[in-house]
Write an enzyme that holds these catalytic residues in place. Structure first.
Site, mmCIF file in Angstrom:
data_model
loop_
_atom_site.group_PDB
_atom_site.id
_atom_site.type_symbol
_atom_site.label_atom_id
_atom_site.label_comp_id
_atom_site.label_asym_id
_atom_site.label_seq_id
_atom_site.Cartn_x
_atom_site.Cartn_y
_atom_site.Cartn_z
ATOM 1 N N VAL A 124 -19.374 16.926 -48.139
ATOM 2 C CA VAL A 124 -18.134 17.423 -48.743
ATOM 3 C C VAL A 124 -18.439 18.329 -49.942
ATOM 4 O O VAL A 124 -17.628 19.142 -50.341
ATOM 5 C CB VAL A 124 -17.232 16.240 -49.182
ATOM 6 N N SER A 125 -19.640 18.202 -50.499
ATOM 7 C CA SER A 125 -20.023 18.949 -51.704
ATOM 8 C C SER A 125 -19.991 20.460 -51.462
ATOM 9 O O SER A 125 -20.320 20.937 -50.381
ATOM 10 C CB SER A 125 -21.432 18.541 -52.141
ATOM 11 N N ASN A 126 -19.618 21.209 -52.505
ATOM 12 C CA ASN A 126 -19.556 22.670 -52.427
ATOM 13 C C ASN A 126 -20.801 23.316 -53.024
ATOM 14 O O ASN A 126 -21.450 22.708 -53.857
ATOM 15 C CB ASN A 126 -18.314 23.168 -53.177
ATOM 16 N N GLY B 242 -16.699 10.108 -58.206
ATOM 17 C CA GLY B 242 -15.700 10.918 -58.906
ATOM 18 C C GLY B 242 -14.374 10.880 -58.166
ATOM 19 O O GLY B 242 -14.128 9.986 -57.345
ATOM 20 N N ASN B 243 -13.522 11.864 -58.415
ATOM 21 C CA ASN B 243 -12.186 11.843 -57.821
ATOM 22 C C ASN B 243 -12.202 11.883 -56.294
ATOM 23 O O ASN B 243 -11.492 11.126 -55.635
ATOM 24 C CB ASN B 243 -11.350 13.006 -58.354
ATOM 25 N N VAL B 244 -13.031 12.763 -55.717
ATOM 26 C CA VAL B 244 -13.062 12.874 -54.252
ATOM 27 C C VAL B 244 -13.642 11.601 -53.636
ATOM 28 O O VAL B 244 -13.069 11.026 -52.711
ATOM 29 C CB VAL B 244 -13.872 14.107 -53.794
ATOM 30 N N ASP C 4 -8.950 23.003 -44.852
ATOM 31 C CA ASP C 4 -8.345 24.335 -44.826
ATOM 32 C C ASP C 4 -7.172 24.384 -43.845
ATOM 33 O O ASP C 4 -6.130 24.990 -44.132
ATOM 34 C CB ASP C 4 -9.400 25.385 -44.456
ATOM 35 N N ARG D 134 -4.145 22.663 -45.346
ATOM 36 C CA ARG D 134 -3.456 23.541 -46.302
ATOM 37 C C ARG D 134 -2.593 24.554 -45.563
ATOM 38 O O ARG D 134 -1.431 24.777 -45.911
ATOM 39 C CB ARG D 134 -4.490 24.236 -47.201
ATOM 40 N N ASP E 198 -23.087 5.959 -57.318
ATOM 41 C CA ASP E 198 -23.080 7.067 -58.259
ATOM 42 C C ASP E 198 -24.259 6.873 -59.213
ATOM 43 O O ASP E 198 -24.739 5.751 -59.394
ATOM 44 C CB ASP E 198 -21.763 7.092 -59.042
ATOM 45 N N ARG F 275 -17.057 28.840 -55.702
ATOM 46 C CA ARG F 275 -17.826 27.776 -55.052
ATOM 47 C C ARG F 275 -19.317 28.091 -55.112
ATOM 48 O O ARG F 275 -20.151 27.208 -55.211
ATOM 49 C CB ARG F 275 -17.391 27.621 -53.596
ATOM 50 N N HIS G 285 -16.334 27.841 -45.625
ATOM 51 C CA HIS G 285 -15.331 27.297 -46.542
ATOM 52 C C HIS G 285 -15.358 28.142 -47.811
ATOM 53 O O HIS G 285 -16.184 27.955 -48.680
ATOM 54 C CB HIS G 285 -15.668 25.841 -46.866
ATOM 55 N N ARG H 141 -15.745 22.390 -59.334
ATOM 56 C CA ARG H 141 -15.416 23.733 -59.821
ATOM 57 C C ARG H 141 -14.586 23.657 -61.091
ATOM 58 O O ARG H 141 -13.766 22.769 -61.256
ATOM 59 C CB ARG H 141 -14.603 24.486 -58.766
#
Length: 308
Positions: free
Chosen positions: A118-120, A11-13, A148, A151, A33, A88, A175, A82
């Site tokens: 990396v998955s939430n 996917g995007n990430v 984080d 950001r 995938d 999350r 997170h 999300r």
């Protein structure tokens, strides 16, 4: 022989992480995938960009875990993203099933790899991966604090109108809403931000950092952040592959450090060729310590729901 990094989830990430790794010529990349054609198409497209970028990274797209065998690092981005109004934690049950399946397949063919999750919801998914993989704790690491902190650094640089290169920031804890940005350890050219802006502006930036993911989801409406999360994961990949001994805030399994035992929580970590090579313990104030413990409790609750 070149290093090999597998990215689970195209996917995007995942696809953007593959892009960063290939563009930096860090390793050959396998993009995997469950959806047929997506990793193959994105992998081929990225491979065809390499002559333009003058990079010799090789990118393979696949649906078969056999192609991921003997990976040095496996970055797991798989899971549902999300959506607006979704926390999350809402992702917990679905992504736990996906994580358990993925880790079993990864470990079977790359028993010596280092896993970056990396998955939430991040901390609980890292815990699930750790339990499933049965690896020593230095080889399962969650990506959260790097994102984080990035950001927080972005908002500090914008507020003070300075280069992001001058800004360092520290964010500990889980997170999510209970993350613990530490202003007194966040600096501009070595000067703590507590000396450079009033407390109410710092608190506003701290809150914006906590809400960083939700702010982007609100804009996108049908997806979540991917440029910064993928770049954060790749900074960890690079630190490990190049044995940089870089200190980054990561989610790792604590065994008494910071008074927390048995859970993944974000703390300062030294990353090198062995994965997690050292947990750096800093002296926290009573308020900071309480905030970190509260964050750990939130992680504990999620882990209890999925039994890890």
């Amino acid at each position: 022989m070149r290093k090999k990094v597998t990215i689970v989830g195209a996917g995007n990430v995942g696809a953007t992480a593959a892009h960063w790794i290939a563009a930096k010529e860090l390793a050959d990349v396998v993009l995997i995938d469950v959806v047929e054609g997506i990793p193959q198409g994105k992998g081929l497209d990225l491979l065809e960009a390499m002559p333009i970028e003058k990079r010799d990274s090789h990118i393979t797209g696949t649906n078969d875990y056999a192609d991921t065998a003997n990976s040095d690092i496996v970055v797991i981005t798989a899971g549902i993203p999300r959506k607006p109004g979704m926390s999350r934690d809402d992702l917990l049950a679905t992504n736990y099933k996906i994580m358990s399946d993925v880790v079993g397949k990864v470990v079977a063919v790359s028993p010596n790899c280092i896993i970056i999750v990396v998955s939430n919801p991040l901390d609980a998914m890292a815990q699930a991966a750790f339990r499933q993989a049965k690896f020593p704790r230095n080889r399962v690491i969650g990506m959260a604090g790097v994102l984080d902190s990035a950001r927080f650094r972005t908002f500090i640089a914008e507020e003070l109108k300075v280069s992001v290169e001058n800004v360092t920031a520290f964010v500990l804890g889980g997170h999510g809403d209970t993350m613990v940005p530490l202003p007194r350890f966040s600096t501009v050219a070595g000067i703590p931000i507590t000396e450079l802006m009033p407390a109410e502006r710092i608190e506003a930036l701290v809150q914006r950092t906590r809400d960083g993911g939700a702010e982007i989801v609100k804009h996108l409406k049908t997806g979540s952040a991917y440029y910064a999360p993928s770049a954060a994961a790749v900074e960890m990949v690079e630190a490990i592959l190049k044995d940089k001994k870089k200190i980054l805030p990561c989610a790792v399994y604590l065994e008494g450090e910071y008074g927390i035992d048995g859970y993944f929580v974000g703390v300062p970590c030294k990353l090198g060729k062995g994965g997690l090579e050292q947990i750096v313990e800093i002296k926290l104030t009573k308020e900071e310590d309480a905030a970190l413990k509260k964050s750990a409790e939130a992680v504990k609750e999620l882990c209890a729901v999925i039994g890890v």
